[in-house]
Design a protein around this motif. Structure first.
Motif, PDB file in Angstrom:
ATOM      1  N   GLU A  48       0.829  -1.215   0.000  1.00  0.00           N
ATOM      2  CA  GLU A  48       0.000   0.000   0.000  1.00  0.00           C
ATOM      3  C   GLU A  48       0.866   1.269   0.000  1.00  0.00           C
ATOM      4  OE1 GLU A  48      -3.345   0.086  -0.075  1.00  0.00           O
ATOM      5  OE2 GLU A  48      -3.745  -2.037   0.252  1.00  0.00           O
ATOM      6  N   ASP A  49       2.112   1.160   0.452  1.00  0.00           N
ATOM      7  CA  ASP A  49       2.999   2.310   0.605  1.00  0.00           C
ATOM      8  C   ASP A  49       3.942   2.398  -0.589  1.00  0.00           C
ATOM      9  OD1 ASP A  49       4.729   4.313   1.358  1.00  0.00           O
ATOM     10  OD2 ASP A  49       5.517   3.272   3.113  1.00  0.00           O
ATOM     11  N   GLY A  50       3.639   3.299  -1.506  1.00  0.00           N
ATOM     12  CA  GLY A  50       4.457   3.452  -2.702  1.00  0.00           C
ATOM     13  C   GLY A  50       5.606   4.415  -2.548  1.00  0.00           C
ATOM     14  N   SER A  51       5.845   4.902  -1.328  1.00  0.00           N
ATOM     15  CA  SER A  51       6.901   5.888  -1.123  1.00  0.00           C
ATOM     16  C   SER A  51       8.269   5.246  -0.898  1.00  0.00           C
ATOM     17  CB  SER A  51       6.555   6.785   0.066  1.00  0.00           C
ATOM     18  OG  SER A  51       6.575   6.042   1.277  1.00  0.00           O
ATOM     19  N   ILE A  52       8.304   3.945  -0.674  1.00  0.00           N
ATOM     20  CA  ILE A  52       9.554   3.230  -0.439  1.00  0.00           C
ATOM     21  C   ILE A  52       9.779   2.263  -1.592  1.00  0.00           C
ATOM     22  CG2 ILE A  52      10.776   1.653   1.123  1.00  0.00           C
ATOM     23  CD1 ILE A  52       9.044   2.826   3.388  1.00  0.00           C
ATOM     24  N   MET A  53      10.965   2.326  -2.197  1.00  0.00           N
ATOM     25  CA  MET A  53      11.256   1.541  -3.396  1.00  0.00           C
ATOM     26  C   MET A  53      11.039   0.051  -3.187  1.00  0.00           C
ATOM     27  SD  MET A  53      11.679   1.591  -6.402  1.00  0.00           S
ATOM     28  CE  MET A  53      12.627   2.105  -7.755  1.00  0.00           C
ATOM     29  N   ASN A  55       8.862  -1.407  -1.383  1.00  0.00           N
ATOM     30  CA  ASN A  55       7.429  -1.687  -1.451  1.00  0.00           C
ATOM     31  C   ASN A  55       6.914  -1.662  -2.889  1.00  0.00           C
ATOM     32  OD1 ASN A  55       7.291  -1.931   1.338  1.00  0.00           O
ATOM     33  ND2 ASN A  55       6.670   0.182   1.644  1.00  0.00           N
ATOM     34  N   VAL A  56       7.462  -0.775  -3.688  1.00  0.00           N
ATOM     35  CA  VAL A  56       7.077  -0.699  -5.107  1.00  0.00           C
ATOM     36  C   VAL A  56       7.491  -1.982  -5.824  1.00  0.00           C
ATOM     37  CG1 VAL A  56       7.439   0.539  -7.274  1.00  0.00           C
ATOM     38  CG2 VAL A  56       7.172   1.817  -5.136  1.00  0.00           C
ATOM     39  N   LYS A  95      17.616  -2.605   3.895  1.00  0.00           N
ATOM     40  CA  LYS A  95      16.779  -1.549   4.486  1.00  0.00           C
ATOM     41  C   LYS A  95      16.578  -1.806   5.978  1.00  0.00           C
ATOM     42  CE  LYS A  95      13.748   1.884   4.276  1.00  0.00           C
ATOM     43  NZ  LYS A  95      14.253   3.037   4.981  1.00  0.00           N
TER      44      LYS A  95
END
Length: 103
Positions: A48-53, A55-56, A95
């Motif tokens: 759901e969190d697209g701000s961290i690579m 997660n993408v 990470k």
């Protein structure tokens, strides 16, 4: 089973060019199993969190595995995406180590 939001289901349907809602529960199940599979192989992530690579990348792999499962070809997923799975696992591990040392 992993919790999958309707937003993620809709993104997956758009990618797969599925315009009806008749398969939503099946798609949610396939996505849930795919998230669980990848978390077991790679570690924790949040699609759901697209701000961290990381997660993408995890979301992309989740969609790809769900696509393979939808097309009854899940047995080929790991062979075709092994490099990406390993890469994601390493990214998540690095990470996590950064988070530990920054704390």
């Amino acid at each position: 089973m992993e919790d999958i939001s309707q937003t993620i289901v809709e993104e997956f349907k758009e990618r797969m060019h599925i315009s009806h809602g008749a398969e939503d529960s099946n798609l949610k199940r396939l996505l849930s199993f795919s998230v669980a599979y990848l978390k077991g192989k790679c570690g924790k992530f949040d699609i759901e969190d697209g701000s961290i690579m990381e997660n993408v990348k995890a979301k992309e792999l989740t969609f790809e595995r769900a696509r393979y499962a939808y097309n009854d070809a899940v047995e080929y997923f790991e062979d075709n995406f092994l490099h990406d799975i390993h890469s994601l696992g390493l990214d998540i591990s690095f990470k996590d180590m950064e988070d530990i040392y920054d704390a």
